[in-house]
Structures are given as C-alpha cells and as structure tokens.
Design a protein around this motif. Sequence first.
Motif, short mmCIF file in Angstrom:
data_model
loop_
_atom_site.label_atom_id
_atom_site.label_comp_id
_atom_site.label_asym_id
_atom_site.label_seq_id
_atom_site.Cartn_x
_atom_site.Cartn_y
_atom_site.Cartn_z
N VAL A 1 0.85 -1.21 0.00
CA VAL A 1 0.00 0.00 0.00
C VAL A 1 0.88 1.24 0.00
CG1 VAL A 1 -1.95 -1.11 1.15
CG2 VAL A 1 -0.16 -0.05 2.53
N SER A 2 2.12 1.07 -0.49
CA SER A 2 3.07 2.17 -0.46
C SER A 2 2.59 3.37 -1.29
CB SER A 2 4.44 1.71 -0.97
OG SER A 2 4.32 1.16 -2.28
N ALA A 3 1.80 3.10 -2.33
CA ALA A 3 1.33 4.21 -3.16
C ALA A 3 0.38 5.12 -2.40
CB ALA A 3 0.64 3.67 -4.42
N MET A 4 -0.41 4.56 -1.48
CA MET A 4 -1.36 5.36 -0.71
C MET A 4 -1.59 4.71 0.66
SD MET A 4 -3.01 8.20 -0.91
CE MET A 4 -3.11 8.56 -2.68
N PRO A 5 -0.64 4.83 1.58
CA PRO A 5 -0.81 4.26 2.91
C PRO A 5 -1.82 5.06 3.72
CG PRO A 5 1.22 5.52 2.81
CD PRO A 5 0.66 5.51 1.42
N PRO A 6 -2.28 4.52 4.85
CA PRO A 6 -3.26 5.24 5.67
C PRO A 6 -2.79 6.63 6.08
CG PRO A 6 -3.11 2.96 6.38
CD PRO A 6 -2.03 3.16 5.37
N ALA A 7 -1.51 6.78 6.40
CA ALA A 7 -1.01 8.09 6.82
C ALA A 7 -1.17 9.13 5.73
CB ALA A 7 0.46 7.97 7.22
N ARG A 8 -1.00 8.74 4.48
CA ARG A 8 -1.16 9.70 3.39
C ARG A 8 -2.62 10.09 3.21
NH1 ARG A 8 2.15 8.54 -1.94
NH2 ARG A 8 3.75 8.73 -0.32
N HIS A 9 -3.53 9.14 3.41
CA HIS A 9 -4.95 9.49 3.35
C HIS A 9 -5.29 10.53 4.42
CE1 HIS A 9 -6.54 6.77 0.32
NE2 HIS A 9 -5.85 5.77 0.84
N ARG A 10 -4.73 10.35 5.62
CA ARG A 10 -5.01 11.30 6.69
C ARG A 10 -4.38 12.66 6.40
NH1 ARG A 10 -4.60 6.47 9.87
NH2 ARG A 10 -6.65 6.05 10.81
N ALA A 11 -3.23 12.66 5.75
CA ALA A 11 -2.62 13.93 5.37
C ALA A 11 -3.49 14.67 4.36
CB ALA A 11 -1.23 13.69 4.80
N TYR A 12 -4.05 13.94 3.41
CA TYR A 12 -4.96 14.57 2.44
C TYR A 12 -6.23 15.07 3.13
CZ TYR A 12 -2.20 13.03 -1.58
OH TYR A 12 -1.21 12.86 -2.50
N ALA A 13 -6.71 14.30 4.13
CA ALA A 13 -7.90 14.74 4.87
C ALA A 13 -7.63 16.07 5.57
CB ALA A 13 -8.30 13.68 5.89
N PHE A 14 -6.46 16.18 6.20
CA PHE A 14 -6.11 17.43 6.86
C PHE A 14 -6.04 18.58 5.86
CE2 PHE A 14 -2.80 20.47 8.14
CZ PHE A 14 -3.32 20.89 9.36
N GLN A 15 -5.54 18.28 4.67
CA GLN A 15 -5.46 19.29 3.62
C GLN A 15 -6.85 19.78 3.22
OE1 GLN A 15 -4.15 18.06 -0.40
NE2 GLN A 15 -2.55 19.60 -0.19
#
Length: 244
Positions: free
Chosen positions: A205-219
């Motif tokens: 899931v390196s292309a879109m790990p959970p942490a990146r989803h949360r970063a986009y949510a914060f954005q």
Amino acid sequence: MSGWRRPAWWAVLLTVAGALLFVRLGVWQLHRADEKEALLRRYAAAGSAPLRDFAEVAVAPPADAFPRVRVRGQFLPGRAYLLDNPRHDRRGGMEVYAPLRVRDGQPLLLVDLGFLPGNGTDRTPDLPPLPVGAQDLHGLYLAPPGSGFEMGGNSLARQAHWPKTTIYLDLAELSADLGQPLYPRVLALDADPASIYVREHALDVSAMPPARHRAYAFQWFSFAVAAVAIFLILHRRRRTKKTD
C-alpha cells in the motif's frame, strides 16, 4: 454600526458549497484510511489463519480477503518466471514464480516461491531445480503484483530459454506464454526456514498508505477553514479614520 458588510447571495452560496465539498472530501479520505488499516489488519491475521481447501476459493476468491489455502499439484518441469523487481535485498535479486498443475483440464496455479537474493552483480541468480512429483503446498492466495506499461511490449514472447525474466507480472501475458489459462490469483507460499527463498510477503500500500490518506484529509479540512476565513475577511467592514 455593525462591523460586517452584507454579502451577496452568490458569495454565501459559493462559500457554503465549497466548504461542504472540502469537508466531504476530508471525511472520505479518513474513511479510506480506516479501510486501508482494516485491510492491513486482515492481511496480518491471514498468515496464521486455518488452512482452507484451494478448491473453495480457486475461481472466485473473496474480495478484500486473503485466504490461506492448501493445494496439491505438480510443477511444470523447467518452467519458471523471474520478476526483476528486487524488494528484500539491496544486492538485487529476483522473485521466482512457477506454474503448478492442480488437475488436468483445469487452469494452472502460479506459485510465488519467494525472493532469491542476488550476488551484487547483474548476473541472473542461479535457480535451483523445481521439485519433481506431487507437492503439498500451502500459503496465501493473493492478487498478483500490479502490472504496468512495459517498453517494447511483451518481452516473454521474445525469450526462447527458461527461466524467463520480466519486470511486470501480467497473468494474461503469462497465460498466453504457457498456452493455458491461469487462476486469477497467485499462491504465495508460507515461510520455510529450510528454503533458500526469502518469503516475506507484505501487502503493498506504499502508493497510498493510511497516513497519506489522513494527510490529504487534513489538507481538505484546511481548505474548508480557508474558504470560510476568506469569506469573513472579504466581508468585514473596514473602519474609516476620523478627521478633525
């Protein structure tokens, strides 16, 4: 006198619509992060799950699940594919796949034997001979690694000797190369201390790990706050200086 100017109706509408859209996108990203974490937990638990018969899930495996199966079959003699996409060893190496015949008249099952570390050179690692005769195998029944665009087209058709090397694992190309259909997933064998192969399978899931989803949510949430802040700033009444 009020410190705010009365806004136009369209300004209110655009601000509310934009803020709601940004909030919705942020919530969606948080939902996707939770889904990815649940998927990773299911994958981690699958490695110690009870074994199931391969025939139960062979043709129609459950979506977003990783059944651990047992299967009996024979490897096709001399047929192996080397995925030139090193993941475990800085010296390079190959992930080795071999087709297994489960029953006559049925599709072949592609078996992920594991990662064969390299020796620090560009030379293809020496591949040990495949086991002969009926084999009892067990492991996770997983989706194949993602394929991509290969410059020059299908390279397998241009290779005359085995094992064949590829940079992408495309089941359709492998099926055409073998002249037989393949099952829709790959059997990733369980770890074996006696094997020369490194079997450390992980869900990619390196292309879109959970942490990146949360970063986009914060954005997205930040965009919603910014839209409201801009609306308030633009409609704040400016104070005029008094003159004598």
